[in-house]
Motif scaffolding. Sequence first.
Motif, PDB file in Angstrom:
ATOM      1  N   LYS A 110       0.751  -1.065   0.103  1.00 47.27           N
ATOM      2  CA  LYS A 110      -0.088   0.017  -0.134  1.00 47.27           C
ATOM      3  C   LYS A 110       0.856   1.341  -0.075  1.00 47.27           C
ATOM      4  O   LYS A 110       0.494   2.226  -0.818  1.00 47.27           O
ATOM      5  N   ARG A 111       1.781   1.264   0.869  1.00 48.44           N
ATOM      6  CA  ARG A 111       2.716   2.437   0.999  1.00 48.44           C
ATOM      7  C   ARG A 111       3.387   2.646  -0.424  1.00 48.44           C
ATOM      8  O   ARG A 111       3.786   3.779  -0.564  1.00 48.44           O
ATOM      9  N   CYS A 112       3.854   1.500  -1.119  1.00 49.82           N
ATOM     10  CA  CYS A 112       4.591   1.677  -2.381  1.00 49.82           C
ATOM     11  C   CYS A 112       3.429   1.914  -3.505  1.00 49.82           C
ATOM     12  O   CYS A 112       4.038   2.119  -4.827  1.00 49.82           O
ATOM     13  N   GLY A 113       2.321   1.922  -3.378  1.00 48.36           N
ATOM     14  CA  GLY A 113       1.244   2.178  -4.163  1.00 48.36           C
ATOM     15  C   GLY A 113       1.235   1.043  -5.365  1.00 48.36           C
ATOM     16  O   GLY A 113       0.851   1.198  -6.465  1.00 48.36           O
ATOM     17  N   ILE A 114       1.497  -0.116  -4.631  1.00 46.83           N
ATOM     18  CA  ILE A 114       1.397  -1.497  -5.729  1.00 46.83           C
ATOM     19  C   ILE A 114      -0.291  -1.931  -5.567  1.00 46.83           C
ATOM     20  O   ILE A 114      -0.672  -2.214  -4.428  1.00 46.83           O
ATOM     21  N   ASP A 115      -0.882  -2.098  -6.757  1.00 50.63           N
ATOM     22  CA  ASP A 115      -1.996  -2.548  -6.600  1.00 50.63           C
ATOM     23  C   ASP A 115      -1.997  -3.911  -6.092  1.00 50.63           C
ATOM     24  O   ASP A 115      -1.249  -4.942  -6.252  1.00 50.63           O
ATOM     25  N   CYS A 116      -3.162  -4.208  -5.029  1.00 52.54           N
ATOM     26  CA  CYS A 116      -3.180  -5.324  -4.216  1.00 52.54           C
ATOM     27  C   CYS A 116      -4.725  -5.843  -3.958  1.00 52.54           C
ATOM     28  O   CYS A 116      -5.198  -5.061  -3.547  1.00 52.54           O
ATOM     29  N   LEU A 117      -4.716  -7.321  -4.228  1.00 55.20           N
ATOM     30  CA  LEU A 117      -5.893  -7.919  -3.623  1.00 55.20           C
ATOM     31  C   LEU A 117      -5.615  -9.014  -2.598  1.00 55.20           C
ATOM     32  O   LEU A 117      -4.610  -9.374  -2.534  1.00 55.20           O
ATOM     33  N   ILE A 118      -6.384  -9.171  -1.845  1.00 56.53           N
ATOM     34  CA  ILE A 118      -6.174 -10.129  -0.819  1.00 56.53           C
ATOM     35  C   ILE A 118      -7.323 -11.415  -0.942  1.00 56.53           C
ATOM     36  O   ILE A 118      -8.703 -10.976  -1.357  1.00 56.53           O
ATOM     37  N   LEU A 119      -7.105 -12.425  -1.272  1.00 58.10           N
ATOM     38  CA  LEU A 119      -8.087 -13.669  -1.642  1.00 58.10           C
ATOM     39  C   LEU A 119      -7.960 -14.522  -0.690  1.00 58.10           C
ATOM     40  O   LEU A 119      -6.553 -15.369  -0.449  1.00 58.10           O
ATOM     41  N   LYS A 120      -8.900 -14.689   0.243  1.00 59.70           N
ATOM     42  CA  LYS A 120      -8.848 -15.815   1.386  1.00 59.70           C
ATOM     43  C   LYS A 120      -9.671 -16.878   0.800  1.00 59.70           C
ATOM     44  O   LYS A 120     -10.700 -16.831   0.049  1.00 59.70           O
ATOM     45  N   ILE A 121      -9.223 -18.227   1.135  1.00 59.65           N
ATOM     46  CA  ILE A 121      -9.582 -19.324   0.698  1.00 59.65           C
ATOM     47  C   ILE A 121      -9.809 -20.047   1.859  1.00 59.65           C
ATOM     48  O   ILE A 121      -8.912 -20.331   2.771  1.00 59.65           O
ATOM     49  N   LYS A 122     -10.968 -20.921   1.947  1.00 57.74           N
ATOM     50  CA  LYS A 122     -11.460 -21.733   3.174  1.00 57.74           C
ATOM     51  C   LYS A 122     -11.845 -23.179   2.326  1.00 57.74           C
ATOM     52  O   LYS A 122     -12.846 -23.031   1.666  1.00 57.74           O
ATOM     53  N   LYS A 123     -11.180 -24.208   2.869  1.00 59.64           N
ATOM     54  CA  LYS A 123     -11.794 -25.336   2.364  1.00 59.64           C
ATOM     55  C   LYS A 123     -13.003 -25.781   3.238  1.00 59.64           C
ATOM     56  O   LYS A 123     -13.039 -25.677   4.218  1.00 59.64           O
ATOM     57  N   CYS A 124     -14.013 -26.171   2.197  1.00 60.21           N
ATOM     58  CA  CYS A 124     -15.284 -26.620   2.555  1.00 60.21           C
ATOM     59  C   CYS A 124     -15.219 -28.080   2.525  1.00 60.21           C
ATOM     60  O   CYS A 124     -15.451 -28.826   3.550  1.00 60.21           O
ATOM     61  N   ASP A 125     -14.667 -28.701   1.695  1.00 55.70           N
ATOM     62  CA  ASP A 125     -14.646 -30.218   1.466  1.00 55.70           C
ATOM     63  C   ASP A 125     -13.492 -30.365   0.428  1.00 55.70           C
ATOM     64  O   ASP A 125     -12.797 -29.620  -0.104  1.00 55.70           O
ATOM     65  N   ASP A 126     -13.280 -31.938  -0.185  1.00 56.06           N
ATOM     66  CA  ASP A 126     -12.366 -31.833  -1.129  1.00 56.06           C
ATOM     67  C   ASP A 126     -12.550 -31.390  -2.139  1.00 56.06           C
ATOM     68  O   ASP A 126     -11.587 -31.152  -3.285  1.00 56.06           O
ATOM     69  N   GLN A 127     -13.722 -31.212  -2.636  1.00 56.40           N
ATOM     70  CA  GLN A 127     -13.925 -30.589  -4.170  1.00 56.40           C
ATOM     71  C   GLN A 127     -14.363 -29.164  -4.112  1.00 56.40           C
ATOM     72  O   GLN A 127     -14.484 -28.671  -5.167  1.00 56.40           O
ATOM     73  N   SER A 128     -14.670 -28.437  -2.968  1.00 56.31           N
ATOM     74  CA  SER A 128     -15.110 -27.307  -2.923  1.00 56.31           C
ATOM     75  C   SER A 128     -14.686 -26.059  -1.921  1.00 56.31           C
ATOM     76  O   SER A 128     -13.945 -26.661  -0.867  1.00 56.31           O
ATOM     77  N   ARG A 129     -14.352 -24.981  -2.143  1.00 53.46           N
ATOM     78  CA  ARG A 129     -13.773 -24.065  -1.341  1.00 53.46           C
ATOM     79  C   ARG A 129     -14.579 -22.702  -1.213  1.00 53.46           C
ATOM     80  O   ARG A 129     -15.406 -22.378  -2.181  1.00 53.46           O
ATOM     81  N   TYR A 130     -14.336 -21.800  -0.301  1.00 50.67           N
ATOM     82  CA  TYR A 130     -15.053 -20.726  -0.284  1.00 50.67           C
ATOM     83  C   TYR A 130     -13.751 -19.527  -0.667  1.00 50.67           C
ATOM     84  O   TYR A 130     -12.727 -19.880  -0.011  1.00 50.67           O
ATOM     85  N   TYR A 131     -14.064 -18.634  -1.691  1.00 54.74           N
ATOM     86  CA  TYR A 131     -13.161 -17.632  -2.129  1.00 54.74           C
ATOM     87  C   TYR A 131     -13.903 -16.269  -1.821  1.00 54.74           C
ATOM     88  O   TYR A 131     -14.976 -15.908  -2.168  1.00 54.74           O
ATOM     89  N   GLU A 132     -13.143 -15.487  -0.907  1.00 55.96           N
ATOM     90  CA  GLU A 132     -13.522 -14.091  -0.923  1.00 55.96           C
ATOM     91  C   GLU A 132     -12.175 -13.186  -1.523  1.00 55.96           C
ATOM     92  O   GLU A 132     -11.198 -13.212  -0.878  1.00 55.96           O
ATOM     93  N   VAL A 133     -12.473 -12.427  -2.319  1.00 54.37           N
ATOM     94  CA  VAL A 133     -11.550 -11.443  -2.970  1.00 54.37           C
ATOM     95  C   VAL A 133     -12.010 -10.139  -2.359  1.00 54.37           C
ATOM     96  O   VAL A 133     -13.206  -9.521  -2.440  1.00 54.37           O
ATOM     97  N   GLN A 134     -10.847  -9.348  -2.106  1.00 56.85           N
ATOM     98  CA  GLN A 134     -10.958  -7.901  -1.358  1.00 56.85           C
ATOM     99  C   GLN A 134      -9.918  -7.025  -1.561  1.00 56.85           C
ATOM    100  O   GLN A 134      -8.866  -7.519  -1.681  1.00 56.85           O
ATOM    101  N   ARG A 135     -10.168  -5.616  -1.850  1.00 56.80           N
ATOM    102  CA  ARG A 135      -9.170  -4.800  -2.018  1.00 56.80           C
ATOM    103  C   ARG A 135      -8.314  -4.821  -0.934  1.00 56.80           C
ATOM    104  O   ARG A 135      -8.655  -4.760   0.257  1.00 56.80           O
ATOM    105  N   ALA A 136      -6.921  -4.861  -0.951  1.00 57.41           N
ATOM    106  CA  ALA A 136      -6.052  -4.585   0.206  1.00 57.41           C
ATOM    107  C   ALA A 136      -6.097  -2.964   0.724  1.00 57.41           C
ATOM    108  O   ALA A 136      -6.607  -2.026  -0.032  1.00 57.41           O
TER     109      ALA A 136
END
Length: 136
Positions: A110-136
Amino acid sequence: MMKLTLDELAQVCERIVAELPQGGVVILQGDLASGKTTLTQAFARYLRMEETVTSPTFSLQQRYGDTLYHYDLYNYGFEKFLSLGMMEELEREGYHLVEWGDTALIDLLKRCGIDCLILKIKKCDDQSRYYEVQRA
């Protein structure tokens, strides 16, 4: 937050490109085996890259073509990342997917002005995940 199967990861990739059309840094957060490298593999396919994407756990960085960089800070940590001069790498054009990036890295980006996203991944089961994308 999106619940997706592994076959639906293109939706997350589309979101990343929509949020960062010129490239930037994506911090991948999630527990061990949550699918951070799997997401990077899907992103490489989305960018139509044919190279095999592997985890950079022991090499710190992998580069695919001229537009995709993949980092893993798990074994090295933020301080070692900085001491090796890796911040300069994050300024290169393209997409930089960083596993195990923490708040110290996000704050510096952020201080350097570099565009950044945070992608949070949470495992639901062997075949699916929760994905949350947010601006840093």
